[in-house]
Design a protein around this motif. Structure first.
Motif, PDB file in Angstrom:
ATOM      1  N   VAL A   1       0.860  -1.178   0.000  1.00 53.12           N
ATOM      2  CA  VAL A   1       0.000   0.000   0.000  1.00 53.12           C
ATOM      3  C   VAL A   1       0.897   1.228   0.000  1.00 53.12           C
ATOM      4  O   VAL A   1       1.762   1.384   0.869  1.00 53.12           O
ATOM      5  N   LEU A   2       0.712   2.088  -1.002  1.00 51.88           N
ATOM      6  CA  LEU A   2       1.436   3.349  -1.098  1.00 51.88           C
ATOM      7  C   LEU A   2       0.423   4.474  -1.019  1.00 51.88           C
ATOM      8  O   LEU A   2      -0.577   4.472  -1.748  1.00 51.88           O
ATOM      9  N   ALA A   3       0.666   5.431  -0.115  1.00 52.71           N
ATOM     10  CA  ALA A   3      -0.255   6.545   0.070  1.00 52.71           C
ATOM     11  C   ALA A   3       0.534   7.847   0.130  1.00 52.71           C
ATOM     12  O   ALA A   3       1.588   7.915   0.772  1.00 52.71           O
ATOM     13  N   ASP A   4       0.015   8.862  -0.548  1.00 50.79           N
ATOM     14  CA  ASP A   4       0.603  10.195  -0.465  1.00 50.79           C
ATOM     15  C   ASP A   4      -0.505  11.214  -0.678  1.00 50.79           C
ATOM     16  O   ASP A   4      -1.696  10.866  -0.664  1.00 50.79           O
ATOM     17  N   GLU A   5      -0.145  12.473  -0.886  1.00 56.92           N
ATOM     18  CA  GLU A   5      -1.170  13.505  -1.019  1.00 56.92           C
ATOM     19  C   GLU A   5      -2.023  13.338  -2.268  1.00 56.92           C
ATOM     20  O   GLU A   5      -3.089  13.952  -2.383  1.00 56.92           O
ATOM     21  N   GLY A   6      -1.597  12.495  -3.202  1.00 57.32           N
ATOM     22  CA  GLY A   6      -2.356  12.267  -4.420  1.00 57.32           C
ATOM     23  C   GLY A   6      -3.385  11.165  -4.328  1.00 57.32           C
ATOM     24  O   GLY A   6      -4.241  11.039  -5.197  1.00 57.32           O
ATOM     25  N   GLY A   7      -3.319  10.332  -3.280  1.00 57.44           N
ATOM     26  CA  GLY A   7      -4.269   9.231  -3.154  1.00 57.44           C
ATOM     27  C   GLY A   7      -3.583   7.983  -2.636  1.00 57.44           C
ATOM     28  O   GLY A   7      -2.534   8.048  -1.995  1.00 57.44           O
ATOM     29  N   VAL A   8      -4.179   6.846  -2.962  1.00 54.34           N
ATOM     30  CA  VAL A   8      -3.697   5.558  -2.459  1.00 54.34           C
ATOM     31  C   VAL A   8      -3.682   4.556  -3.605  1.00 54.34           C
ATOM     32  O   VAL A   8      -4.618   4.503  -4.417  1.00 54.34           O
ATOM     33  N   VAL A   9      -2.627   3.742  -3.657  1.00 53.11           N
ATOM     34  CA  VAL A   9      -2.570   2.626  -4.599  1.00 53.11           C
ATOM     35  C   VAL A   9      -2.310   1.346  -3.818  1.00 53.11           C
ATOM     36  O   VAL A   9      -1.646   1.352  -2.782  1.00 53.11           O
ATOM     37  N   VAL A  10      -2.857   0.263  -4.343  1.00 48.44           N
ATOM     38  CA  VAL A  10      -2.684  -1.057  -3.730  1.00 48.44           C
ATOM     39  C   VAL A  10      -2.076  -1.974  -4.781  1.00 48.44           C
ATOM     40  O   VAL A  10      -2.638  -2.146  -5.870  1.00 48.44           O
ATOM     41  N   VAL A  11      -0.929  -2.555  -4.456  1.00 45.47           N
ATOM     42  CA  VAL A  11      -0.206  -3.420  -5.385  1.00 45.47           C
ATOM     43  C   VAL A  11      -0.220  -4.845  -4.837  1.00 45.47           C
ATOM     44  O   VAL A  11       0.304  -5.087  -3.744  1.00 45.47           O
ATOM     45  N   PRO A  12      -0.826  -5.793  -5.560  1.00 42.51           N
ATOM     46  CA  PRO A  12      -0.787  -7.182  -5.096  1.00 42.51           C
ATOM     47  C   PRO A  12       0.653  -7.626  -4.836  1.00 42.51           C
ATOM     48  O   PRO A  12       1.539  -7.372  -5.657  1.00 42.51           O
ATOM     49  N   ARG A  13       0.879  -8.255  -3.710  1.00 41.81           N
ATOM     50  CA  ARG A  13       2.250  -8.575  -3.310  1.00 41.81           C
ATOM     51  C   ARG A  13       2.983  -9.380  -4.374  1.00 41.81           C
ATOM     52  O   ARG A  13       4.169  -9.125  -4.663  1.00 41.81           O
ATOM     53  N   GLU A  14       2.305 -10.349  -4.982  1.00 39.44           N
ATOM     54  CA  GLU A  14       2.983 -11.206  -5.947  1.00 39.44           C
ATOM     55  C   GLU A  14       3.324 -10.473  -7.243  1.00 39.44           C
ATOM     56  O   GLU A  14       4.179 -10.924  -8.015  1.00 39.44           O
ATOM     57  N   ARG A  15       2.676  -9.330  -7.484  1.00 39.76           N
ATOM     58  CA  ARG A  15       2.951  -8.541  -8.688  1.00 39.76           C
ATOM     59  C   ARG A  15       3.835  -7.323  -8.386  1.00 39.76           C
ATOM     60  O   ARG A  15       4.122  -6.538  -9.291  1.00 39.76           O
TER      61      ARG A  15
END
Length: 227
Positions: free
Chosen positions: A169-183
Motif C-alpha cells: 500500500v502506497l499513500a501520499d497527497e495524491g491518493g492511495v494505490v494497492v499493489v498485489p504482493r505477488e505482482r
C-alpha cells in the motif's frame, strides 16, 4: 533488528521513492486496478509504503452488545515496522474509525501509517506523534457503541479495490494505490521506467523543447508520457 537492509525494506524504499500517480499508471499498464482518490493525508504531506495489515469494521447492533470496545487491537498487535494498517469501514464519515489511542499504539510498534476507508479523529495527536493518517474525513464521533471489528487479517474492500494482507500500500497527497504482493516487482519495474521517461520529457520541456514535440518523440519511442 534493523530493517534497513532486508529485501522487504528495500522493496518498500523503492516504492516510497515513487508517487501514487506513477504507480497507478504502472498498475494500468499491468492490467491491475488503478489508484484511487478521496483518501487524503489528515496532516502534512506524508508518503508511506508498507505491507497491508487489514481490519474490517461493521455497525454495532444490539446483538453485538459488549463486543465493540476493542476494535483494531488485534491488527495493531500483529503490525510492525514494515506495515500499514488498512481499515475497511465502507466509506462512512459519520463516525470515527481511527483515533488517537490507536495512533499511539501503532506508533509504539513503529507501524508506518494507517489508511482508513472512513473518518478519523484526534488528528492533532497523530500529528504530534508524526504518525501518518489517511482517511476520507475527520469527525469527533467515537466508534465506541457504534462500530465493532468484524474481521482482521482477511481481504477487505478499500473503495473499489480489494486489499489482501501483505499487499503493498502506497499513500501520499495524491491518493492511495494497492499493489498485489505477488505482482509488486513487476509493477515496481514498470513504474520506475515510467518515472524515468516522464523525467526525460520534463527535462526536454524545461530545456525549451515544445511540449507537442516532446510528447511526439515519446510516442515514437513507445514511451508516451502520462501527465
Amino acid at each position: 533488528m534493523s530493517t534497513a537492509t532486508t529485501p522487504e525494506a528495500t522493496l518498500l524504499t523503492q516504492f516510497t521513492a515513487l508517487d501514487t500517480a506513477t504507480v497507478s499508471d504502472a498498475l494500468d499498464a499491468c492490467g491491475l486496478p488503478p489508484g484511487q482518490g478521496g483518501l487524503r493525508p489528515m496532516w502534512g504531506r506524508p508518503r508511506v509504503a508498507g505491507f497491508a495489515v487489514t481490519v474490517e469494521l461493521e455497525p454495532l447492533t444490539d446483538e453485538h452488545t459488549g463486543t465493540g470496545a476493542h476494535i483494531h487491537t488485534d491488527a495493531i498487535a500483529a503490525a510492525g515496522p514494515y506495515d500499514v494498517v488498512v481499515v475497511a469501514n465502507g466509506g462512512r464519515t459519520d463516525v470515527s474509525s481511527w483515533g488517537g489511542i490507536l495512533s499511539v499504539g501503532a506508533s509504539v510498534r513503529s507501524v508506518r501509517g494507517v489508511v482508513t476507508d472512513g473518518a478519523c479523529r484526534d488528528v492533532g495527536q497523530a500529528r504530534q506523534l508524526g504518525f501518518p493518517v489517511f482517511a476520507r474525513a475527520q469527525v469527533p464521533a467515537t466508534a465506541r457503541g457504534r462500530l465493532r471489528q468484524r474481521a482482521t487479517g482477511e481481504p477487505v474492500a478499500l473503495g473499489a479495490v480489494t486489499v489482501h494482507p501483505g499487499d503493498v500500500v502506497l499513500a501520499d497527497e495524491g491518493g492511495v494505490v494497492v499493489v498485489p504482493r505477488e505482482r509488486a516487482p513487476q509493477v515496481l519495474e514498470t513504474a520506475r521506467r515510467l518515472a524515468e521517461r516522464e523525467a526525460a520529457i520534463e527535462a526536454d520541456v524545461r530545456a525549451g523543447v515544445p511540449l507537442p514535440r516532446a510528447m511526439r518523440d515519446a510516442r515514437l519511442a513507445g514511451t508516451e508520457g502520462t501527465r
